[in-house]
Motif scaffolding. Structure first.
Motif, short mmCIF file in Angstrom:
data_model
loop_
_atom_site.label_atom_id
_atom_site.label_comp_id
_atom_site.label_asym_id
_atom_site.label_seq_id
_atom_site.Cartn_x
_atom_site.Cartn_y
_atom_site.Cartn_z
N LYS A 1 48.21 46.17 37.98
CA LYS A 1 47.58 46.73 37.02
C LYS A 1 46.15 47.30 37.69
CE LYS A 1 48.64 44.66 32.69
NZ LYS A 1 49.12 43.14 32.87
N SER B 1 44.93 27.15 37.46
CA SER B 1 45.02 28.59 37.38
C SER B 1 45.61 29.16 38.69
CB SER B 1 43.43 29.00 37.30
OG SER B 1 42.97 28.72 36.02
N THR C 1 51.60 35.72 30.92
CA THR C 1 50.58 35.12 31.60
C THR C 1 50.21 33.62 31.08
OG1 THR C 1 49.22 36.90 32.16
CG2 THR C 1 48.18 35.09 32.52
N ARG D 1 51.07 30.03 33.04
CA ARG D 1 50.05 29.09 32.87
C ARG D 1 50.38 27.60 32.23
NH1 ARG D 1 44.31 27.87 33.99
NH2 ARG D 1 44.18 25.85 32.82
N PHE E 1 32.53 43.36 32.75
CA PHE E 1 31.82 42.44 33.81
C PHE E 1 32.39 41.00 33.47
CE2 PHE E 1 28.18 39.91 34.93
CZ PHE E 1 27.98 40.14 36.15
N LEU F 1 32.59 37.58 36.16
CA LEU F 1 32.31 37.09 37.37
C LEU F 1 32.43 35.66 37.55
CD1 LEU F 1 31.17 38.54 39.94
CD2 LEU F 1 29.05 37.90 39.36
N GLU F 2 33.43 35.49 38.52
CA GLU F 2 33.39 33.86 38.76
C GLU F 2 32.32 33.41 39.53
OE1 GLU F 2 37.23 33.17 40.37
OE2 GLU F 2 36.95 31.01 40.58
N PRO G 1 44.96 43.71 29.51
CA PRO G 1 44.54 43.44 30.83
C PRO G 1 43.49 42.43 30.92
CG PRO G 1 44.84 45.79 30.75
CD PRO G 1 44.93 45.13 29.30
N VAL G 2 42.41 42.60 30.02
CA VAL G 2 41.16 41.85 30.30
C VAL G 2 41.57 40.52 29.81
CG1 VAL G 2 38.73 41.80 29.31
CG2 VAL G 2 39.57 43.85 29.64
N GLU H 1 44.39 38.73 30.17
CA GLU H 1 45.22 38.36 31.02
C GLU H 1 44.14 37.96 32.19
OE1 GLU H 1 48.73 40.33 32.18
OE2 GLU H 1 49.60 39.40 30.56
N HIS H 2 43.27 38.70 32.52
CA HIS H 2 42.41 38.44 33.64
C HIS H 2 41.59 37.23 33.33
CE1 HIS H 2 39.98 39.00 37.01
NE2 HIS H 2 38.77 39.16 36.36
N LEU H 3 41.22 37.06 32.07
CA LEU H 3 40.20 35.95 31.60
C LEU H 3 41.39 34.63 31.54
CD1 LEU H 3 38.15 37.23 28.74
CD2 LEU H 3 37.47 36.20 30.94
N MET H 4 42.76 34.59 31.30
CA MET H 4 43.53 33.64 31.12
C MET H 4 43.69 33.20 32.70
SD MET H 4 46.37 34.05 28.30
CE MET H 4 46.27 35.35 27.27
N ASN H 5 43.98 34.37 33.79
CA ASN H 5 44.06 33.92 35.04
C ASN H 5 42.99 33.20 35.71
OD1 ASN H 5 46.68 35.04 35.53
ND2 ASN H 5 45.92 37.31 35.67
N LEU H 6 41.84 33.44 35.16
CA LEU H 6 40.53 32.65 35.54
C LEU H 6 40.48 31.35 35.06
CD1 LEU H 6 37.86 35.45 35.40
CD2 LEU H 6 38.64 34.14 37.47
N GLY H 7 41.46 30.78 33.93
CA GLY H 7 41.53 29.78 33.37
C GLY H 7 40.93 29.64 31.85
N VAL I 1 42.30 30.00 28.82
CA VAL I 1 43.34 29.82 28.28
C VAL I 1 43.08 29.24 26.72
CG1 VAL I 1 45.54 29.10 28.05
CG2 VAL I 1 44.59 29.42 30.25
N VAL J 1 32.33 31.23 34.82
CA VAL J 1 32.66 32.54 34.64
C VAL J 1 31.51 33.28 33.91
CG1 VAL J 1 34.15 34.39 34.04
CG2 VAL J 1 35.20 32.37 35.01
N MET K 1 30.10 36.07 31.95
CA MET K 1 30.53 37.66 31.33
C MET K 1 29.42 37.84 30.12
SD MET K 1 33.51 36.20 28.56
CE MET K 1 34.20 34.85 29.55
#
Lengths: 626, 99
Positions: free
Chosen positions: A82, A117, A198, A202, A441, A443-444, B40-41, B43-49, B51, B77, B79
């Motif tokens: 993506k 993760s 995803t 997970r 935005f 950010l980790e 996509p947003v 999924e990105h959040l899920m990838n970060l944990g 869930v 994280v 946001m």
């Protein structure tokens, strides 16, 4: 220039060892630290064709002494193509990236303190079917914070070798060597559950982790304590202010004098070289062309290195993310995010290191937008020009007692002018070509860590090299062109006076175009030569008027008063505030965006803005003052 | 700061919808629910944990109150409100504190 990961052809006969290995891992997994530990200085920087994503290729030797190329892929969480980063990672891993060989194997670097993760990425990579080594990084932090994982169980479930390592301490790194020598034994990846979403991945990751008795470590106490200060309602803001002033002072108060010192040294050594060469074109080419060109590249190094040292400390320690959170509210007003703050601040010293610093911004669109507005910030090269013009035309009268005079006020006005144009441009960009609706935005916040000297040092070497090789060549080329323009046509082997040179012809040629701004051909020549660096216009105007600008500054101001009307002077200031006459900035934008598209667009935009604004200023001011 | 000086401070917008992440107070925890976000947003959040089903805590706030830092399973994280108000949460019975 593309960087070829492996220059020599693959010898199929050998076929027993890995030649190219891709290193992949999520951001904040310590992937780069590991890569640096494995390859040290044996690295090359390159850009993949057609994208802004930069990659490093490093070399290690396997147990038999064969050289193996490690390709450090951008940090990604998944392999769904993506974002640009993910697309690059997928293309390299599947052998579809032009100029990069299909990797023989993959090393996946995961953060062992966040396994649930990060295992998702391992699952997706293993599913590709390449021989894979899974490294669980930050083993020291996992242990220290009371975490646990059964590596053997994990290896059994994944069907790949798994090792607990620490890139910072070097613990377990030997696993990589073992992996390189194990090439003959082709590992058979176990069958993974085919899970598309995803969420499915997970759930699989949590199951695998639970089977391996994974126990998540507690958040480090120090991170908690520091965050309660650094993100405190008042203390956080105060510390942020102190850090910001510190960053600014480092480049302005330390970097600037260092650059000046280097410049002085280069000037002196240049004239020394000139003394040893026979007079004539050759000497002039060497001293005024090549040496000056080298100088205009090198003077940026102190500021670039200092800024990257400071940013390196901020980033590696984890504070940069906190600073981004604090600055975000303000930056969001112009459609940018908190990560743009430090680069834009550095642009007040010089746009060149600032544009290089934008690489800390993850969002590509925000990064481009920051690059495009950075040159509007009033950089230090504009100051001598502002000072000279203001001093020539504006008598200094107190406005607020001793604190603020008319000249300081005018200077402040020019800072505000540049800033407002940057804000306007940012808004324009973010509401049109660089809309970032789908990239909000997020950010980790990494835990706080001590930055290591090795990591800081390698970053400086890396950035220095990238600037010298990739931007330096363009700067050098333009310097030589400018030298040729001021030294031709020759008269009996002697360079002409500036007024008879090619650059003066061009100055005359563009005079009709700059007349509406109140500029004559001499100013035109100054605008042309200032492409080398903005302050060069002072030396040029000095030469054209036969006045030494250093010893006779007042005379030059008087000459300037002769050349320009007050309205023309205002127009000149406005032009300098907005125009991008700085070849180094153009060169560095090309280098950072990996192409000519953005620098050309930016140069065109800024020149049009400068022209229109200067035209408006000339006519409006001319209406009131005669 | 000069930026705030020029732009002024944005008025706090408070929408009362107790089921969104944005409505939690600092230090409060809840269970992550569905996300009304582009795929996509999300999924990105899920990838970060992040869930659905996991416990989330409002860990920190920037001095201005937005963005805020949220913690899930030890991962923090940041946001903005414009994102967190699209993430549904189910409130826990008693206020709990992570880690």
């Amino acid at each position: 220039m593309t960087c070829h990961a492996v220059a020599r052809p693959r010898e199929e006969a050998l076929g027993t060892s890995y030649r190219t290995i891709a290193v992949v891992g999520p951001p904040n997994s310590g992937k780069t630290t590991l890569f640096n530990r494995l390859t040290r200085l044996r690295q090359k920087v390159g850009n993949f064709p057609g994208v802004t994503v930069e990659h490093h290729t490093g070399y290690v030797r396997d147990s038999e002494g064969h050289e193996v190329a490690l390709i450090d892929l951008p940090g990604v969480y998944s392999l769904t193509p993506k974002s640009e980063d993910e697309k690059v990672a997928v293309d390299v891993l599947t052998g579809q990236m032009p100029g990069t060989p299909h990797p023989d194997a993959v090393i996946v670097v995961l953060n062992s303190t966040n396994l649930h993760s990060h295992l998702v990425l391992a699952g997706r990579v293993i599913a590709l079917g390449l021989p894979t080594l899974v490294l669980l990084n930050m083993a020291d932090e996992l242990r220290k914070q009371g975490g646990h994982v059964d590596v053997l169980s994990l290896a059994r479930q994944l069907g790949t070798p798994v090792a607990l390592v620490s890139a910072t301490t070097g613990e377990g790194i030997v696993a990589v060597q073992n992996f390189l020598s194990s090439a003959t034994a082709s590992p058979e990846p176990l069958e993974l559950p085919v899970v598309g979403s995803t969420r499915g991945y997970r759930e699989w990751a949590v199951k695998v982790g639970t089977n391996a008795k994974y126990r998540r470590p507690a958040t480090p106490v120090w991170t908690q304590r520091l965050d309660s200060i650094f993100l405190h309602r008042t203390w956080g803001a105060i510390i942020f202010g102190v850090v910001v002033v510190g960053v600014f002072q480092t480049i302005f108060a330390i970097g600037q004098p260092l650059s000046n010192l280097l410049q002085h040294f280069l000037d002196v050594s240049g004239s020394q070289i000139g003394n040893h060469l026979p007079q004539g074109m050759f000497s002039s080419l060497i001293v005024n062309g090549v040496w000056k060109g080298t100088g205009s590249v090198l003077v940026f190094l102190p500021q670039i290195l200092l800024l990257f040292l400071v940013i390196g400390i901020l980033e590696d320690s984890g504070y940069l993310s906190r600073a981004a959170v604090i600055a975000d509210r303000t930056m969001s007003r112009v459609g940018l995010n908190g990560k743009s703050f430090i680069p834009l601040l550095s642009a007040y010293a010089c746009a060149v290191p600032a544009i290089m610093a934008t690489r800390t911004i993850e969002s590509k669109r925000d990064r481009i937008a920051t690059i495009l507005i950075a040159p509007f910030m009033t950089c230090s090269a504009r100051l001598p020009v502002y000072t000279m013009v203001i001093a020539a035309f504006l008598p200094n009268r107190p406005v607020l007692g001793v604190f603020l005079g008319t000249r300081a006020l005018a200077m402040l006005g020019l800072y505000v002018l540049g800033f407002l144009m940057a804000v306007f441009t940012a808004r324009l960009l973010k509401s049109s070509i660089l809309k970032s609706k789908d990239a909000p935005f997020i950010l980790e916040m990494p835990p706080y860590r001590w930055p290591t000297l090795v990591s800081l040092g390698l970053r400086l070497v890396d950035r220095g090299k990238a600037f010298l090789y990739r931007a330096g060549t363009v700067i050098m080329l333009v310097s030589l062109l400018l030298w040729a323009a001021t030294n031709f046509p020759m008269h009996r082997g002697q360079p002409p006076a500036v007024q008879d040179s090619v650059v003066a012809w061009v100055g005359h040629a563009i005079e009709p175009a700059i007349r509406p701004l109140g500029f004559d051909w001499k100013i035109g020549v100054g605008l042309l030569t200032s492409i080398a660096a903005r302050e060069v216009i002072i030396a040029t105007l000095g030469t054209l008027n036969g006045i030494d600008p250093q010893s006779h500054a007042v005379d030059l101001q008087a000459a300037l008063k002769h050349e320009l009307t007050p309205a023309g002077a205002v127009a000149l200031l406005v032009f300098f505030a907005f125009a991008m006459q700085c070849m180094s900035t153009v060169a560095v934008v090309r280098r950072e965006t990996n192409g000519w598209k953005w620098p050309v667009l930016q140069f065109g935009y800024m020149t049009v803005v400068a022209y229109v604004a200067a035209f408006a200023a000339y006519n409006i001011v001319g209406h009131f003052i005669h | 700061m000069i930026f705030n000086f020029i732009f002024g401070r944005r008025k706090k917008q408070r929408k009362h919808r107790a089921s969104a992440l944005a409505d939690l107070q600092l230090g409060e925890s809840a269970i992550l629910g569905d996300m009304e976000l582009a795929l996509p947003v999300a999924e990105h959040l899920m990838n970060l944990g992040f869930v659905p089903g996991l416990e989330v805590t409002v860990a920190r706030s920037s001095p201005g109150g937005d963005p805020r830092v949220y913690r899930v399973e030890g991962i923090e994280v940041a946001m903005r409100r414009d994102l967190s108000r699209h993430i549904h949460v189910e409130l826990l019975g008693a206020p709990a504190f992570g880690d």
